[in-house]
Design a protein around this motif. Structure first.
Motif, PDB file in Angstrom:
ATOM      1  N   GLU A 261      13.383  69.970   0.799  1.00 53.54           N
ATOM      2  CA  GLU A 261      13.546  68.749   1.619  1.00 53.54           C
ATOM      3  C   GLU A 261      12.682  67.594   1.119  1.00 53.54           C
ATOM      4  O   GLU A 261      13.019  66.433   1.315  1.00 53.54           O
ATOM      5  N   TYR A 262      11.536  67.921   0.479  1.00 53.43           N
ATOM      6  CA  TYR A 262      10.594  66.867   0.077  1.00 53.43           C
ATOM      7  C   TYR A 262      11.020  66.323  -1.291  1.00 53.43           C
ATOM      8  O   TYR A 262      10.500  66.694  -2.335  1.00 53.43           O
ATOM      9  N   TYR A 263      11.958  65.370  -1.239  1.00 44.39           N
ATOM     10  CA  TYR A 263      12.627  64.857  -2.447  1.00 44.39           C
ATOM     11  C   TYR A 263      11.698  64.004  -3.324  1.00 44.39           C
ATOM     12  O   TYR A 263      11.977  63.772  -4.486  1.00 44.39           O
TER      13      TYR A 263
ATOM     14  N   ALA B  89      12.625  65.445   5.296  1.00 45.84           N
ATOM     15  CA  ALA B  89      11.531  65.602   4.321  1.00 45.84           C
ATOM     16  C   ALA B  89      10.187  65.819   5.019  1.00 45.84           C
ATOM     17  O   ALA B  89       9.276  66.433   4.467  1.00 45.84           O
ATOM     18  N   TYR B  90      10.068  65.275   6.239  1.00 50.45           N
ATOM     19  CA  TYR B  90       8.789  65.376   6.959  1.00 50.45           C
ATOM     20  C   TYR B  90       8.869  66.344   8.143  1.00 50.45           C
ATOM     21  O   TYR B  90       8.002  66.339   9.014  1.00 50.45           O
ATOM     22  N   ASN B  91       9.929  67.135   8.166  1.00 49.54           N
ATOM     23  CA  ASN B  91      10.095  68.073   9.264  1.00 49.54           C
ATOM     24  C   ASN B  91      10.863  69.290   8.748  1.00 49.54           C
ATOM     25  O   ASN B  91      11.932  69.615   9.258  1.00 49.54           O
TER      26      ASN B  91
ATOM     27  N   THR C 233      -1.042  61.024  13.680  1.00 49.11           N
ATOM     28  CA  THR C 233      -1.821  61.571  12.560  1.00 49.11           C
ATOM     29  C   THR C 233      -1.563  60.930  11.189  1.00 49.11           C
ATOM     30  O   THR C 233      -2.439  60.971  10.327  1.00 49.11           O
ATOM     31  N   GLU C 234      -0.342  60.412  10.973  1.00 44.99           N
ATOM     32  CA  GLU C 234      -0.066  59.919   9.611  1.00 44.99           C
ATOM     33  C   GLU C 234       1.073  58.925   9.640  1.00 44.99           C
ATOM     34  O   GLU C 234       1.989  59.057  10.448  1.00 44.99           O
ATOM     35  N   ILE C 235       1.036  57.916   8.738  1.00 46.10           N
ATOM     36  CA  ILE C 235       2.262  57.158   8.470  1.00 46.10           C
ATOM     37  C   ILE C 235       2.658  57.414   7.017  1.00 46.10           C
ATOM     38  O   ILE C 235       1.802  57.635   6.153  1.00 46.10           O
ATOM     39  N   SER C 236       3.965  57.426   6.781  1.00 48.50           N
ATOM     40  CA  SER C 236       4.484  57.523   5.414  1.00 48.50           C
ATOM     41  C   SER C 236       5.506  56.393   5.279  1.00 48.50           C
ATOM     42  O   SER C 236       6.653  56.542   5.686  1.00 48.50           O
ATOM     43  N   GLN C 237       5.025  55.264   4.756  1.00 48.56           N
ATOM     44  CA  GLN C 237       5.837  54.052   4.708  1.00 48.56           C
ATOM     45  C   GLN C 237       6.924  54.152   3.625  1.00 48.56           C
ATOM     46  O   GLN C 237       6.681  54.687   2.553  1.00 48.56           O
TER      47      GLN C 237
HETATM   48  C1  AVI Z   1       0.496  62.210   0.019  1.00 48.69           C
HETATM   49  N1  AVI Z   1       1.555  61.517   0.719  1.00 48.69           N
HETATM   50  C2  AVI Z   1       2.231  60.538  -0.146  1.00 48.69           C
HETATM   51  C3  AVI Z   1       2.509  62.420   1.435  1.00 48.69           C
HETATM   52  C4  AVI Z   1       3.624  61.564   2.113  1.00 48.69           C
HETATM   53  O1  AVI Z   1       4.774  61.751   1.730  1.00 48.69           O
HETATM   54  O2  AVI Z   1       3.297  60.748   2.966  1.00 48.69           O
HETATM   55  C5  AVI Z   1       1.811  63.274   2.458  1.00 48.69           C
HETATM   56  C6  AVI Z   1       2.782  64.086   3.293  1.00 48.69           C
HETATM   57  N2  AVI Z   1       2.807  64.116   4.609  1.00 48.69           N
HETATM   58  C7  AVI Z   1       3.759  64.932   5.024  1.00 48.69           C
HETATM   59  N3  AVI Z   1       4.399  65.391   3.959  1.00 48.69           N
HETATM   60  C8  AVI Z   1       3.784  64.894   2.869  1.00 48.69           C
END
Ligand code: AVI
Length: 322
Positions: free
Chosen positions: A50-52, A205-207, A281-285
């Protein structure tokens, strides 16, 4: 929640956790995900179907290697400086091509982790022994400052993996400005930016189905437990991802599935959670050309080239000083 009285902290982690969990709405900084376990979980994420992002950037570097190295090279050689080098899998595509073309260059990978750098140096010795490697341990900015004295020949600065996406636009501009200041007129910045696309693909990709991303996100709580004496029950929190296609921002949350109190010993506090209360917890722009050009402009940079993968999911841009 108990009275908020703590004013001295023994680490930045302690202080940031205190601020984030006593603010409303609650948040934690994503940089703290990356301890040894967090690094390993991120490696696992990069191998998820999923993490393309990783494959897309690998394909860009593979399909455009000679074009890119042609732009990088300079008559009296150059220094290739990589911020956050990791395992170097993608960079090795460029290094091999530069060696094959007998182009003079030094490779200076910068990373906060000495371990990562030593492993990378070792693997390069075995796989591409011709490369002159000078590892640089430290934070990006401190090391970049040191490297701006390194002005005898062209510098090419690599930042792969769309790491900039974990920063709010204001912080991203600040990051780019720091790099710009360390650059001279002929220097180049080569950087990856994940692009806006079908929201469904981004959410997947994030789930991921296997729960690796959930474990990665929850590692923040695991770290608070092990380093600050917290008693978070990870089972009572769910990983939740959102994506706003208008702003291009993917956001990660941890959601408390029940009303509960969590105590954190080293902070001397109890944190109250209502049922369904969140910790951001996080942003992924995600980006498009207009936003990348605007960020560059604000930081005193300009886009000179860009490379995209077949699916148009991801782009690598080359920037120079304005
Ligand atoms: C490191 N960074 C670019 C990842 C992203 O895609 O934001 C971290 C990540 N968070 C969840 N999956 C991957």
């Amino acid at each position: 929640m108990k009275e908020n009285i703590k004013t001295t902290f023994s680490s930045a982690f302690e202080e940031d956790v205190h601020i984030g969990l006593t603010t409303y709405p609650k948040y934690l900084l994503s940089k703290y995900i990356y301890d040894k376990k967090g690094d390993k979980l991120f490696q696992d994420i990069m191998n998820l179907p999923e993490y393309y992002l990783t494959n897309c950037e690998f394909n860009i570097l593979k399909d455009h290697t000679s074009e890119i190295t042609e732009i990088f090279k300079s008559d009296n050689g150059f220094d290739l400086i990589e911020l956050g080098a990791g395992d170097g899998k993608k960079t090795k595509l460029l290094l091999k091509e530069l060696v094959a073309q007998k182009i003079h260059f030094n490779y200076l990978p910068i990373d906060i982790s000495e371990n990562v750098l030593l492993e990378l140096e070792d693997s390069l010795k075995k796989e591409i022994p011709e490369v002159q490697v000078k590892i640089q341990q430290g934070t990006y900015f401190k090391t970049l400052e040191k490297l701006s004295d390194y002005n005898t020949r062209k510098k090419v600065i690599l930042v792969l993996g769309s790491n900039i996406g974990n920063l709010l636009h204001t912080d991203a501009i600040d990051f780019l400005k720091h790099i710009q200041i360390a650059m001279s007129d002929e220097d180049m910045l080569f950087m990856g930016f994940d692009q806006k696309k079908d929201p469904e693909i981004i959410l997947e990709a994030y789930n991921d189905k296997t729960g690796v991303t959930a474990a990665f996100n929850k590692n923040l709580l695991a770290r608070i437990n092990s380093e600050l004496g917290g008693n978070f029950n990870l089972e009572t929190f769910s990983h939740w991802e959102t994506y706003d296609p208008e702003s291009g921002t993917a956001k990660s949350f941890l959601v408390s599935r029940e009303e509960q109190n969590v105590s954190i010993e080293s902070l001397g506090i109890d944190i109250h959670f209502d049922a369904w209360e969140t910790i951001h917890t996080e942003i992924s722009q995600k980006y498009d050309d207009a936003v990348v050009e605007w960020l560059a402009e604000e930081a005193g940079l300009k886009v000179t080239h860009s490379f995209v993968d077949e699916k148009k999911y991801y782009k690598n841009y080359i920037f120079k000083k304005q």
